[in-house]
Motif scaffolding. Structure first.
Motif, PDB file in Angstrom:
ATOM      1  N   THR A 143       0.870  -1.249  -0.016  1.00 61.63           N
ATOM      2  CA  THR A 143      -0.108  -0.097  -0.027  1.00 61.63           C
ATOM      3  C   THR A 143       0.895   1.149   0.036  1.00 61.63           C
ATOM      4  N   ILE A 144       0.499   2.143  -0.881  1.00 60.64           N
ATOM      5  CA  ILE A 144       0.945   3.513  -0.603  1.00 60.64           C
ATOM      6  C   ILE A 144       0.023   4.585   0.203  1.00 60.64           C
ATOM      7  N   THR A 145       0.686   4.964   1.184  1.00 61.48           N
ATOM      8  CA  THR A 145      -0.050   6.014   2.155  1.00 61.48           C
ATOM      9  C   THR A 145       0.551   7.411   1.959  1.00 61.48           C
ATOM     10  N   GLU A 146      -0.109   8.426   1.644  1.00 62.28           N
ATOM     11  CA  GLU A 146       0.376   9.866   1.488  1.00 62.28           C
ATOM     12  C   GLU A 146      -0.510  10.714   2.330  1.00 62.28           C
ATOM     13  N   THR A 147       0.341  11.407   3.300  1.00 63.66           N
ATOM     14  CA  THR A 147      -0.204  12.124   4.158  1.00 63.66           C
ATOM     15  C   THR A 147       0.319  13.584   4.312  1.00 63.66           C
ATOM     16  N   SER A 148      -0.454  14.566   3.708  1.00 67.82           N
ATOM     17  CA  SER A 148       0.127  15.871   3.505  1.00 67.82           C
ATOM     18  C   SER A 148      -0.884  17.100   3.993  1.00 67.82           C
ATOM     19  N   LYS A 149      -0.373  18.103   4.315  1.00 62.02           N
ATOM     20  CA  LYS A 149      -1.299  19.068   4.438  1.00 62.02           C
ATOM     21  C   LYS A 149      -1.810  19.686   3.169  1.00 62.02           C
ATOM     22  N   ILE A 150      -1.102  19.911   2.262  1.00 61.14           N
ATOM     23  CA  ILE A 150      -1.274  20.407   0.833  1.00 61.14           C
ATOM     24  C   ILE A 150      -0.484  19.742   0.043  1.00 61.14           C
ATOM     25  N   LYS A 151      -1.073  19.413  -1.275  1.00 62.70           N
ATOM     26  CA  LYS A 151      -0.703  18.461  -2.260  1.00 62.70           C
ATOM     27  C   LYS A 151      -1.093  19.009  -3.558  1.00 62.70           C
ATOM     28  N   THR A 152      -0.116  19.255  -4.295  1.00 59.35           N
ATOM     29  CA  THR A 152      -0.174  19.764  -5.764  1.00 59.35           C
ATOM     30  C   THR A 152       0.717  18.737  -6.826  1.00 59.35           C
ATOM     31  N   GLN A 153      -0.222  18.635  -7.735  1.00 61.39           N
ATOM     32  CA  GLN A 153       0.445  17.737  -8.990  1.00 61.39           C
ATOM     33  C   GLN A 153       0.271  18.747 -10.042  1.00 61.39           C
ATOM     34  N   SER A 154       1.378  18.681 -11.003  1.00 60.90           N
ATOM     35  CA  SER A 154       1.433  19.481 -12.041  1.00 60.90           C
ATOM     36  C   SER A 154       2.110  18.375 -13.366  1.00 60.90           C
ATOM     37  N   THR A 155       1.230  18.361 -14.161  1.00 61.08           N
ATOM     38  CA  THR A 155       1.824  17.509 -15.254  1.00 61.08           C
ATOM     39  C   THR A 155       1.765  18.454 -16.500  1.00 61.08           C
ATOM     40  N   GLN A 156       2.626  18.466 -17.482  1.00 59.68           N
ATOM     41  CA  GLN A 156       2.820  19.326 -18.567  1.00 59.68           C
ATOM     42  C   GLN A 156       2.019  18.818 -19.613  1.00 59.68           C
ATOM     43  N   GLU A 157       1.971  17.296 -19.679  1.00 61.51           N
ATOM     44  CA  GLU A 157       1.345  16.708 -20.761  1.00 61.51           C
ATOM     45  C   GLU A 157      -0.024  16.119 -20.399  1.00 61.51           C
ATOM     46  N   ALA A 158       0.104  14.761 -20.052  1.00 60.87           N
ATOM     47  CA  ALA A 158      -1.097  13.922 -19.766  1.00 60.87           C
ATOM     48  C   ALA A 158      -0.857  13.405 -18.286  1.00 60.87           C
ATOM     49  N   LEU A 159      -1.900  13.011 -17.452  1.00 64.21           N
ATOM     50  CA  LEU A 159      -2.027  12.455 -16.405  1.00 64.21           C
ATOM     51  C   LEU A 159      -2.887  11.155 -16.704  1.00 64.21           C
ATOM     52  N   THR A 160      -2.402  10.151 -16.391  1.00 70.47           N
ATOM     53  CA  THR A 160      -3.225   8.910 -16.530  1.00 70.47           C
ATOM     54  C   THR A 160      -3.149   8.201 -15.200  1.00 70.47           C
ATOM     55  N   GLU A 161      -4.494   7.697 -14.664  1.00 66.14           N
ATOM     56  CA  GLU A 161      -4.347   6.866 -13.486  1.00 66.14           C
ATOM     57  C   GLU A 161      -5.267   5.668 -13.785  1.00 66.14           C
ATOM     58  N   ASN A 162      -4.875   4.781 -13.488  1.00 63.65           N
ATOM     59  CA  ASN A 162      -5.508   3.328 -13.594  1.00 63.65           C
ATOM     60  C   ASN A 162      -5.601   2.662 -12.156  1.00 63.65           C
ATOM     61  N   SER A 163      -6.820   2.133 -12.062  1.00 59.87           N
ATOM     62  CA  SER A 163      -7.068   1.618 -10.700  1.00 59.87           C
ATOM     63  C   SER A 163      -8.381   0.787 -10.804  1.00 59.87           C
ATOM     64  N   GLY A 164      -8.480  -0.110  -9.997  1.00 57.50           N
ATOM     65  CA  GLY A 164      -9.747  -0.867  -9.864  1.00 57.50           C
ATOM     66  C   GLY A 164     -10.951  -0.348  -9.383  1.00 57.50           C
ATOM     67  N   THR A 165     -10.744   0.329  -8.175  1.00 58.66           N
ATOM     68  CA  THR A 165     -11.513   1.388  -7.624  1.00 58.66           C
ATOM     69  C   THR A 165     -10.567   2.654  -6.961  1.00 58.66           C
ATOM     70  N   HIS A 166     -11.412   3.857  -7.572  1.00 55.45           N
ATOM     71  CA  HIS A 166     -10.648   5.047  -7.212  1.00 55.45           C
ATOM     72  C   HIS A 166     -11.748   5.884  -6.316  1.00 55.45           C
TER      73      HIS A 166
END
Length: 389
Positions: free
Chosen positions: A341-364
């Motif tokens: 498992t990946i667990t991320e805990t943060s106060k603020i999270k910013t994601q910046s992708t210059q071209e494409a962002l693809t997320e694949n999951s069984g359940t999101h």
């Protein structure tokens, strides 16, 4: 013995291969023996015992081994049996300035006629390192061959670690340039500057050398193997050690080293360090860096690989604890493969992708107090069923 007067002699060693290994030598004595080897062969000379100093026990191997003279050495001694002169003892050696070199296979004695090794030169028998002969301008005129060799093989411009640093991007750090002579160092000059008669020299026939130099302002201790391996301590206490082949240090207990200045190590090939070779708990590899300094690692054209092995209870974690920011700059791709498992805990999270962002999951699942999606000109949502509550 001892009541018939003291009968002494001066002679030349012609044989030292004592069949009883007592250190005895055969000496041809002036005034007692003819130089004619036909009339008096070396084999007919009596064996002379060496006289060791009182500082040497000379019993059961304790003390100094009574060996040192060679064929051609001039010696002084006495006969313990008086006039018969068949039980000689040698008390010491006599240096001189040979007028002639030995002639091999000569029919004359009083020389190293069998091997022709000694004397080697028509000069004083005192070691060249002790004499240090110079001309009127102070230039050495007859330096010892090992001194010439040591000067010619000084290590010069040995490079040290140079950290280039990173000045752009999200993970910059300053360059860590070595301030010691522009990132390189030279072996100190050979501090030899002996003045006769201050340098006390021992040289074996195989070429091993010891020097204890008491020359004022040029005091030294030098010990050298004939291969060139050795060490030298100069007048200011600087020590230079040189090993011409492999070097082994074996310590059966703890090792402590205190370097009060900087330490620089340059290795032309690889380095391997193994800790806790017996697999015992608590034998850790610890590195501590004091306040105000950094740990800089630079790899030129290679990889940085970190691995923890084994599985189950013996498996190891990789823990990183940054007291402030954690900055990572990746020049190409970034691949993360996590079995668990990946667990991320943060106060603020910013994601910046210059071209494409693809997320694949069984359940999101996204749980937020407020979720804002800004798609600019278009937002596409594709699914068989879309539930918006």
């Amino acid at each position: 013995m001892g009541k018939d007067g003291f009968q002494w002699f001066v002679g030349v060693v012609e044989d030292r291969n004592d069949p009883k290994t007592l250190g005895r030598v055969r000496v041809r004595c002036l005034g007692y023996h003819t130089e004619d080897l036909v009339k008096l062969p070396t084999a007919d000379l009596p064996w002379a015992h060496p006289l060791n100093p009182i500082t040497s026990a000379t019993v059961s191997g304790v003390g100094q081994t009574p060996l040192g003279v060679v064929e051609g050495t001039w010696v002084v001694g006495f006969f313990t049996d008086g006039p018969p002169a068949q039980q000689p003892v040698i008390m010491g050696t006599l240096p001189g300035v040979p007028s002639n070199l030995p002639t091999v296979d000569s029919k004359k004695g009083f020389q190293d006629y069998e091997f022709g090794n000694y004397p080697k030169y028509k000069e004083t028998d005192v070691n060249r390192l002790a004499v240090n002969e110079k001309d009127d301008d102070g230039n050495e005129t007859n330096p010892h061959s090992t001194l010439t060799q040591r000067r010619a093989t000084r290590e010069l411009a040995v490079g040290t670690a140079q950290i280039d640093g990173v000045v752009t991007g999200v993970a910059p750090f300053p360059a860590d340039l070595d301030d010691d002579n522009g990132g390189k160092w030279d072996q100190p000059e050979i501090p030899y500057n002996a003045v006769y008669p201050k340098n006390h020299v021992y040289e074996s026939e195989g070429g091993h050398i010891k020097e204890f130099d008491d020359t004022i302002g040029a005091e030294r201790i030098h010990e050298r193997h004939t291969s060139g391996s050795g060490y030298e301590i100069g007048p200011n206490g600087t020590k230079v050690t040189k090993v011409e082949n492999d070097n082994y240090n074996i310590i059966t207990n703890d090792d402590y080293c205190h370097i009060q200045g900087n330490s620089r190590a340059t290795i032309d090939k690889g380095l391997r360090v193994r800790v806790n070779s017996k697999g015992e708990f608590g034998n850790n590899y610890n590195i501590e860096i004091g306040q105000g300094a950094s740990l800089n690692i630079e790899v030129n054209g290679g990889n940085i690989n970190m691995t923890t092995l084994n599985s189950g209870a013996d498996a190891g974690d990789i823990n990183i604890n940054a007291s402030r920011d954690l900055n990572m700059q990746v020049g190409r791709g970034m691949n993360i493969d996590v079995i668990g498992t990946i667990t991320e805990t943060s106060k603020i999270k910013t994601q910046s992708t210059q071209e494409a962002l693809t997320e694949n999951s069984g359940t999101h699942t996204i749980n937020t107090g407020k979720n804002t999606i800004n798609g600019g000109s278009e937002v596409d949502v594709n699914a068989t069923i879309i539930n918006l509550n």
